[in-house]
Design a protein around this motif. Structure first.
Motif, PDB file in Angstrom:
ATOM      1  N   LYS A  75       7.981  -2.995 -17.037  1.00  0.00           N
ATOM      2  CA  LYS A  75       9.300  -3.303 -16.486  1.00  0.00           C
ATOM      3  C   LYS A  75       9.714  -2.294 -15.434  1.00  0.00           C
ATOM      4  CE  LYS A  75      12.935  -2.752 -19.083  1.00  0.00           C
ATOM      5  NZ  LYS A  75      13.741  -3.003 -20.278  1.00  0.00           N
ATOM      6  N   ARG A  76       9.598  -1.028 -15.791  1.00  0.00           N
ATOM      7  CA  ARG A  76      10.115  -0.004 -14.897  1.00  0.00           C
ATOM      8  C   ARG A  76       9.404  -0.047 -13.545  1.00  0.00           C
ATOM      9  NH1 ARG A  76      11.321   6.216 -16.447  1.00  0.00           N
ATOM     10  NH2 ARG A  76      11.851   6.911 -14.354  1.00  0.00           N
ATOM     11  N   LEU A  77       8.076  -0.064 -13.607  1.00  0.00           N
ATOM     12  CA  LEU A  77       7.316  -0.093 -12.361  1.00  0.00           C
ATOM     13  C   LEU A  77       7.614  -1.357 -11.560  1.00  0.00           C
ATOM     14  CD1 LEU A  77       3.784   1.262 -13.285  1.00  0.00           C
ATOM     15  CD2 LEU A  77       5.321   2.119 -11.520  1.00  0.00           C
ATOM     16  N   ALA A  78       7.721  -2.468 -12.265  1.00  0.00           N
ATOM     17  CA  ALA A  78       7.961  -3.728 -11.561  1.00  0.00           C
ATOM     18  C   ALA A  78       9.309  -3.714 -10.869  1.00  0.00           C
ATOM     19  CB  ALA A  78       7.864  -4.899 -12.537  1.00  0.00           C
ATOM     20  N   ASP A 119       0.828  -1.200   0.000  1.00  0.00           N
ATOM     21  CA  ASP A 119       0.000   0.000   0.000  1.00  0.00           C
ATOM     22  C   ASP A 119       0.867   1.258   0.000  1.00  0.00           C
ATOM     23  OD1 ASP A 119      -2.149  -1.622  -0.019  1.00  0.00           O
ATOM     24  OD2 ASP A 119      -2.613  -1.434   2.118  1.00  0.00           O
ATOM     25  N   THR A 120       1.955   1.202   0.763  1.00  0.00           N
ATOM     26  CA  THR A 120       2.845   2.363   0.820  1.00  0.00           C
ATOM     27  C   THR A 120       3.387   2.685  -0.570  1.00  0.00           C
ATOM     28  OG1 THR A 120       3.496   1.553   2.990  1.00  0.00           O
ATOM     29  CG2 THR A 120       4.806   3.340   2.050  1.00  0.00           C
ATOM     30  N   PHE A 121       3.794   1.636  -1.285  1.00  0.00           N
ATOM     31  CA  PHE A 121       4.317   1.853  -2.635  1.00  0.00           C
ATOM     32  C   PHE A 121       3.231   2.444  -3.521  1.00  0.00           C
ATOM     33  CE2 PHE A 121       5.060   0.544  -7.004  1.00  0.00           C
ATOM     34  CZ  PHE A 121       6.389   0.895  -7.196  1.00  0.00           C
ATOM     35  N   ALA A 122       2.048   1.889  -3.442  1.00  0.00           N
ATOM     36  CA  ALA A 122       0.957   2.356  -4.291  1.00  0.00           C
ATOM     37  C   ALA A 122       0.617   3.807  -3.984  1.00  0.00           C
ATOM     38  CB  ALA A 122      -0.269   1.469  -4.106  1.00  0.00           C
ATOM     39  N   ARG A 171       2.517   6.110  -3.200  1.00  0.00           N
ATOM     40  CA  ARG A 171       3.509   7.034  -3.769  1.00  0.00           C
ATOM     41  C   ARG A 171       3.505   7.035  -5.282  1.00  0.00           C
ATOM     42  NH1 ARG A 171       8.151   5.354   0.214  1.00  0.00           N
ATOM     43  NH2 ARG A 171       7.041   5.928   2.109  1.00  0.00           N
ATOM     44  N   HIS A 172       2.766   6.136  -5.873  1.00  0.00           N
ATOM     45  CA  HIS A 172       2.706   6.094  -7.330  1.00  0.00           C
ATOM     46  C   HIS A 172       1.256   6.212  -7.772  1.00  0.00           C
ATOM     47  CE1 HIS A 172       6.606   4.335  -6.493  1.00  0.00           C
ATOM     48  NE2 HIS A 172       6.958   4.614  -7.728  1.00  0.00           N
TER      49      HIS A 172
END
Lengths: 428, 252, 590
Positions: A324-327, A50-53, A55-56
């Motif tokens: 790719k980049r996001l992953a 969730d933290t990653f999401a 921020r993006h």
């Protein structure tokens, strides 16, 4: 305009290839993370995702935890052309996926995504390296150690094992002193240690006797699995059951007899050969006063150097990933310091980042974490991280000690036969 | 017979460490009712129960329909190659599930049914076991009534629907019950056919307490005990149909 | 409708079915060829983009693709991989171009291609076939004899165009794969920077969809350790024989030496063989069904009965065809290949898998274990029958009794296996505790190779008894009560009533329970999987568990599929025998 073209592109893709999937529609991107978290870890993993999401913008991260049959699920997902964007890769599965070119080499990207390779334990990182390439960012790891029950040692008046290592003879003397028949009914009530039946448990014993099971290239077992130091080790381990009676009678169940850990939990077994996985439980029991534990290294044979094994898991990205980049960014985040700190509370593995692991160790008043970290020095990656078909080797090697214990076959003869059988499998 | 269940329930109420005590504890010293709440909230079990219910209900309806019609044809209708065709149908029962898992999954995936109820249910709509059961049942039911209807000129479908099917209630109840249970207890297929956590079933949830290295016996047993309740209710409910069956066939 | 009219309708139907099969087959084959062209272009686009990124040199691209490629600075893609768009007159491969760090998008590369038309010949063949079919069908309607051997003719007529289509697509796909490998090899040859990359030991080099594998199967060893057989096949960059034998081909690259290139082979992409065979079989099955109906046109009652019967069977058959027989045929096809499920290659190995199984003692050990395990079925049935008779009377206590015995059937199998691990525990187990009360034991239930299978059988009896009991109850419900009364009037005691009324009344159920339980027990898996993993010393290694390991742990799906077929054959024979021997008696009883 861009939207429109994108729509056309996607529609064409759907028509032409028939393999367009739900994600990517309407600009929102969903990244799927696959792991084998049990309830102990799931909450933390969800929070990290969730933290990653957060921020993006426009990115959703779903965590898919598959506790049983993880391998099946992952392989099916890959075979059906719908792999997760990031998945947890277990060290023994590295050859299976890496040699088939299914995993993305992350080395070119680590700097870009701010993953500092020097912050990870070098020996842990090395497990996922092939030359200059890096196929997963390590999540956590554990060396194999011996837990011991401090209170039981004290009650029985047995001196504690030394932090710096002990020989087989010292180990055996300790074990014999710990084995007790308290009520005098002829049955042992307190055993010293569990019998390490599985290869993952006994391999550091072999190494610490100067032996091995495969040649340095990992291409054959004859001359290694049946060599003197290896046979001597297996004889020593089985003698713990047969000759000395310090380990409970053979436990042949899958994932072990439930009692092999249970006995240690309730103080009916003084030592436990295992990894860091038990720490959440053991710490909980220690906190409420049921247990007092310490950690000692795997004993070594007189004249050989002690060497344990490190098991690790890491975040990998499939080679044909769509974003790719996001992953890669997500994998780096999952393996990064912030996530490691959030995860550290669950305590199932030792964080792969040195600073985080040290911080955990510093907080640990029982000094157990520090003892684990001491073991990292000189530890080896497992064979499974290097050798294809290792699952099968592991499975077949069970027969050596089983045949000795159940049928009385000499260890040497059994080892020689099994080694030949394994080499036939490797050659196939 | 009951000892294992006694153990299950007892363990589900134990403290984690109490499970290992020697000599073994028969009853928990201090029942941990919190285990149930803990286990059922560790994963979204509410959703899992709903999923299992939808899955099992869909499977039951499908299997009842296909088993009744096909079983009737194999038992009551004469047509060329009947026994050979039946053996062919039966032979599909002999294929180990682990083998058909992959092609089935790839199939529903290609159809775009991955991770949906439709995909989950679609592969389970026919039970050869059920067809066989209906065949045997219809064979053991006397044919006087049907013949009477046949003489009256009723169509085969009409006879099936108004005469034979009502007589087959015990068998239908049996098939429905076991179809439900099989779907409820199915582990591998829901695991393979679903992706998102929200689509998992109860059985998958129960298995997930069995970690690679660490197990939580009390939680797992608490979840397993809870999962029994809906099926047992169903069982007690379908009991009545078995009794009814006795009355129906016994009137002659 | 007259017999003649019926015959005409049937002939029309046959004609329609076969025509649809041929047309569908042709369409599938064409679609596969089209997809292969798309795949090829996508791979080429991927190679082009990677080349540009790795080297920044446009001359390398000119060398490989001539004027087919173009670069623009718009970035309009949502995905990282190369995609193919349909444009007028052909296909265009599109891929995002990245900066030197392979991170930020800087532009879009486009590569055009004119797709070949490989399957035109098959279209003609299909037209001819359909026409032929029409003629045959028309002739057949007029034929007097219903014994025309036209299904054979139809089979041939259907198979030929389908096979031709398959063959031609096969070749197209093969060409596509080898072209891709060649593109990659040429790329390597023409670009020194890439050679430098390859020269570095140990690893997989992936250029877009196309991995360059430059290492030995065992690990870090590379180029220098390529086996002699592989080196012997080195040529001008074209694999031996001019045809692609496998997915991995060794090319000689200047300055670097032999490099093995691995491409996604055609099988993995869109091989239409399986769908073609499926279409052919479905078409033939339908045609054969209609044909067998045709034999009945002169007997309207039989005709109507058969049609009615098939209307009853249709739903089940449709489903079985798709979800059971289909996968089974897939397994048959798989059993002739070697496949890991995730490997790109599925090389054809003929009957090698079967040969390996039949000579493998560990497989026959599992078969033996499985057979021994099946012995628990009659025991369980005897117990279950006794219980069913006991519970076959009204009353609250009886409902409770049934519920108790039924509990195992409804409980999570994982949970049951775990509970029984405890029940059978050497030291903690309930069973050994009971034995110790009477001065016996302890028995090492699961830890001794002599008793482990027995222990699992014991558990299985416990597990299955409730299920069988419920079936017996349902069966008892159908036993006519008047027969009991008659027997009672005749002065028959309970035992004679059981033998002469209950057993005959239950014979259908008994047969059913026996057959299905035996089939089920041949497929025992869950208990072994959770409790013993086949041990100790392979004493509980049963067939399905072995298959499972072979497939999912060792990734030998071809082998596993072959084993499944062998097991299938065994179960089939056993079941068939039961039908021959037992069902006859069951029927005689009625």
């Amino acid at each position: 305009m861009t939207r429109h073209t994108l729509g056309v592109a996607l529609a064409t893709l759907t028509l032409v290839t028939g393999c367009n999937r739900q994600d990517g529609r309407g600009g929102a991107v969903t990244l799927r993370v696959m792991n084998w978290a049990t309830e102990l870890e799931l909450t933390a993993e969800q929070r990290i995702a969730d933290t990653f999401a957060a921020r993006h913008p426009g990115v959703r991260v779903t965590v898919e935890s598959i506790v049983t049959n993880y391998g099946e699920k992952l392989v099916t997902a890959i075979a059906s052309g719908l792999p997760p964007d990031v998945f947890l890769l277990d060290a023994p599965d590295i050859p299976t996926f890496v040699e088939r070119g299914l995993v993305l080499d992350l080395a070119p990207y680590v700097q870009r995504v701010g993953y500092d390779t020097s912050a990870a334990f070098p020996r842990v990182l090395a497990i996922f390296r092939r030359g200059a390439r890096l196929f997963a960012l390590p999540k956590g790891f554990t060396p194999l150690v011996i837990y011991y029950n401090r209170r039981l040692f004290a009650e029985l008046g047995v001196p504690l094992p030394s932090d710096t290592g002990w020989t087989w003879e010292q180990f055996l003397a300790t074990a014999r002193a710990l084995t007790r028949d308290l009520d005098g009914d002829g049955r042992t009530d307190i055993f010293a240690v569990n019998f390490p039946r599985q290869l993952y448990e006994w391999i550091p014993w072999v190494w610490s006797a100067g032996g091995d099971i495969l040649d340095p290239q990992g291409t054959r077992t004859v001359g290694y699995l049946d060599s003197d130091p290896t046979v001597a080790t297996l004889e020593f381990l089985t003698s713990l059951v047969t000759e000395h009676g310090v380990a409970p009678p053979i436990q042949f169940l899958r994932s072990g007899d439930p009692m092999r850990v249970g006995r240690f939990y309730i103080g009916r077994q003084a030592m436990l050969i295992s990894g860091h996985w038990h720490m959440p439980r053991l710490l909980a029991y220690a906190r409420r006063g049921d247990l007092e534990i310490g950690v000692a290294p795997i004993p070594h044979r007189e004249g050989a150097a002690a060497q344990t094994v490190i098991y690790a898991s890491g975040w990998a990205v499939p080679a044909n990933v769509r974003h790719k980049r996001l992953a890669v960014e997500l994998a780096a985040f999952l393996a990064g310091e912030e996530a490691q700190r959030m995860r550290a509370e669950s305590g199932l593995e030792i964080p792969a980042l040195e600073a985080v692991a040290r911080a955990v160790a510093a907080r640990d008043t029982l000094d157990i974490e520090a003892a684990f970290l001491r073991e990292v020095r000189g530890a080896r990656p497992p064979w499974g991280a290097r050798v294809m078909d290792f699952h099968e080797i592991e499975e077949m090697s069970l027969d050596i000690m089983d045949r000795h214990l159940l049928r009385g076959d000499p260890v040497r003869a059994a080892a020689a036969e099994v080694a030949q059988a394994i080499d036939r499998v490797i050659a196939r | 017979m009951l000892v294992p269940f006694f153990w299950m329930v007892s363990t589900s109420l134990m403290d984690e460490l109490e499970v290992y005590r020697f000599p073994p504890r028969v009853l928990p010293t201090d029942p941990q009712w919190g285990n149930y709440a803990g286990a059922l909230t560790a994963r979204p079990f509410g959703r899992y129960f709903l999923n299992s219910l939808v899955f099992a209900t869909g499977v039951v309806l499908g299997q009842l329909l296909t088993a009744a019609t096909a079983g009737y044809a194999f038992a009551k209708l004469a047509f060329r190659g009947r026994e050979r065709i039946f053996l062919l149908v039966l032979s599909t029962m002999m294929v180990p599930t682990v083998v058909v898992l992959i092609p089935r999954f790839l199939l529903i995936d290609r159809l775009g049914w991955g991770d949906t109820y439709v995909g989950l249910i679609s592969t389970e709509l026919v039970s050869v076991w059920g067809i066989f059961l209906m065949r045997q049942y219809f064979r053991s039911v006397p044919r006087e009534l049907e013949d009477a209807a046949r003489i009256d000129g009723a169509s085969e479908w009409r006879i099936f629907w108004t005469v034979s099917l009502p007589l087959a209630k015990p068998a239908l109840a049996t098939i429905g019950l076991f179809a439900f249970i099989d779907a409820w207890k199915n582990l591998l297929w829901p695991l393979i056919a679903t992706r998102s956590m929200a689509m998992r079933t109860v059985e998958v949830g129960i298995a997930s307490f069995h970690g690679v290295y660490v197990m939580n016996w009390p939680y797992q047993m608490a979840a397993a005990v809870t999962a029994i309740v809906p099926i047992m209710i169903l069982f007690v409910f379908t009991q009545r149909y078995f009794v009814q069956g006795i009355q129906l066939t016994g009137f002659k | 409708m007259t017999a003649r009219g019926r015959r005409a309708v049937l002939a029309g139907l046959v004609w329609l079915v076969l025509a649809v099969a041929v047309v569908a087959g042709t369409l599938v084959a064409r679609a596969a060829a089209r997809r292969a062209a798309v795949d090829l272009l996508r791979a080429e686009t991927g190679v082009a983009v990677e080349l540009l990124r790795e080297t920044g040199r446009a001359d390398a691209l000119d060398h490989l693709f001539g004027s087919r490629w173009a670069l623009s600075d718009d970035v309009d893609l949502s995905v990282d991989e190369a995609i193919v768009r349909r444009t007028d007159g052909g296909l265009t491969g599109v891929a995002a171009v990245y900066d030197a760090d392979a991170w930020s998008r800087v532009g879009t590369l486009r590569l055009t291609a004119t797709p070949q038309r490989p399957t035109d010949g098959t279209t003609a063949a299909a037209v001819v076939a359909v026409a032929l079919l029409g003629i045959i069908a028309m002739g057949w309607t007029r034929a007097r004899s219903s014994r025309v051997r036209w299904p054979v003719v139809a089979a041939v007529v259907t198979a030929v165009p389908l096979a031709a289509a398959g063959r031609s697509v096969h070749r197209t796909l093969e060409d596509a794969t080898s072209t891709r490998l060649e593109v990659a090899a040429n790329a390597l040859r023409s670009v020194p920077d890439l050679q430098a990359l390859i020269a570095e030991p140990g690893g997989v080099y992936r250029v877009a969809q196309l991995p360059f594998v430059a290492f030995d199967r065992r690990g870090d060893v590379i180029l220098s350790t390529l086996s002699t057989t592989v080196t012997a096949r080195l040529g001008e960059g074209r694999p031996a024989g001019g045809r692609l034998e496998a997915d991995r081909v060794t090319y000689a690259i200047a300055d670097v030496g032999p490099v093995r290139l691995a491409g996604l082979p055609y099988e993995h992409t869109h091989d239409p063989t399986v769908p073609l065979i499926a279409i052919g079989l479905i078409g033939l099955a339908l045609a054969a069904a209609i044909a067998s109906l045709a034999r009945l046109v002169d007997t309207p009652r039989a005709f109507r009965r058969t049609v009615t019967a098939w209307s009853f069977l249709a739903p089940a058959f449709l489903h079985l065809g798709i979800f059971s027989i289909g996968p089974l045929l897939f397994a048959a096809w798989l059993s002739l290949h070697r496949w890991s499920l995730i490997d790109a290659a599925r090389p054809f190995v003929g009957l090698a898998n079967y040969a390996a199984i039949l000579t493998d003692p560990s497989w026959w050990n599992t078969v033996q274990n499985t057979a021994v395990f099946t012995l628990h079925v009659p025991i369980a049935m005897a117990v279950a029958l006794g219980l069913a008779l006991l519970a076959h009377r009204p009353g609250r206590g009886v409902v409770l009794l049934r519920a108790v015995f039924f509990l195992p059937s409804v409980t999570s199998l994982v949970a049951i296996a775990i509970v029984w691990q405890w029940m059978l525990h050497d030291e903690y187990g309930f069973l050994n505790w009971v034995l110790s009360l009477v001065g016996l034991g302890p028995v090492r239930w699961l830890t001794s190779p002599d008793t482990a299978l027995l222990a699992i059988m014991l558990m299985s009896v416990w597990l299955i008894v409730g299920y069988q009991m419920v079936l017996f109850q349902a069966g008892l419900a159908a036993v006519r009560l008047d027969l009991y009364d008659a027997a009672r009037i005749d002065g028959a005691g309970p035992w004679r009533r059981f033998v002469h009324v209950t057993l005959p009344g239950l014979r259908h159920t008994l047969f059913f329970v026996f057959v299905t339980s035996v089939i089920g027990s041949f497929q025992i898996f869950g208990a072994v999987y959770v409790m013993t993993e086949g041990g100790p010393l392979h004493s509980t290694d049963v067939a399905v568990f072995h298959i499972y390991e072979e497939a999912w742990e060792f990734f030998r799906f071809g082998n596993a599929a072959a084993m499944s077929w062998v097991l299938f054959a065994i179960i089939f024979v056993v079941t068939w025998l039961q039908f021959r021997v037992l069902e006859r008696r069951v029927e005689e009883g009625s």
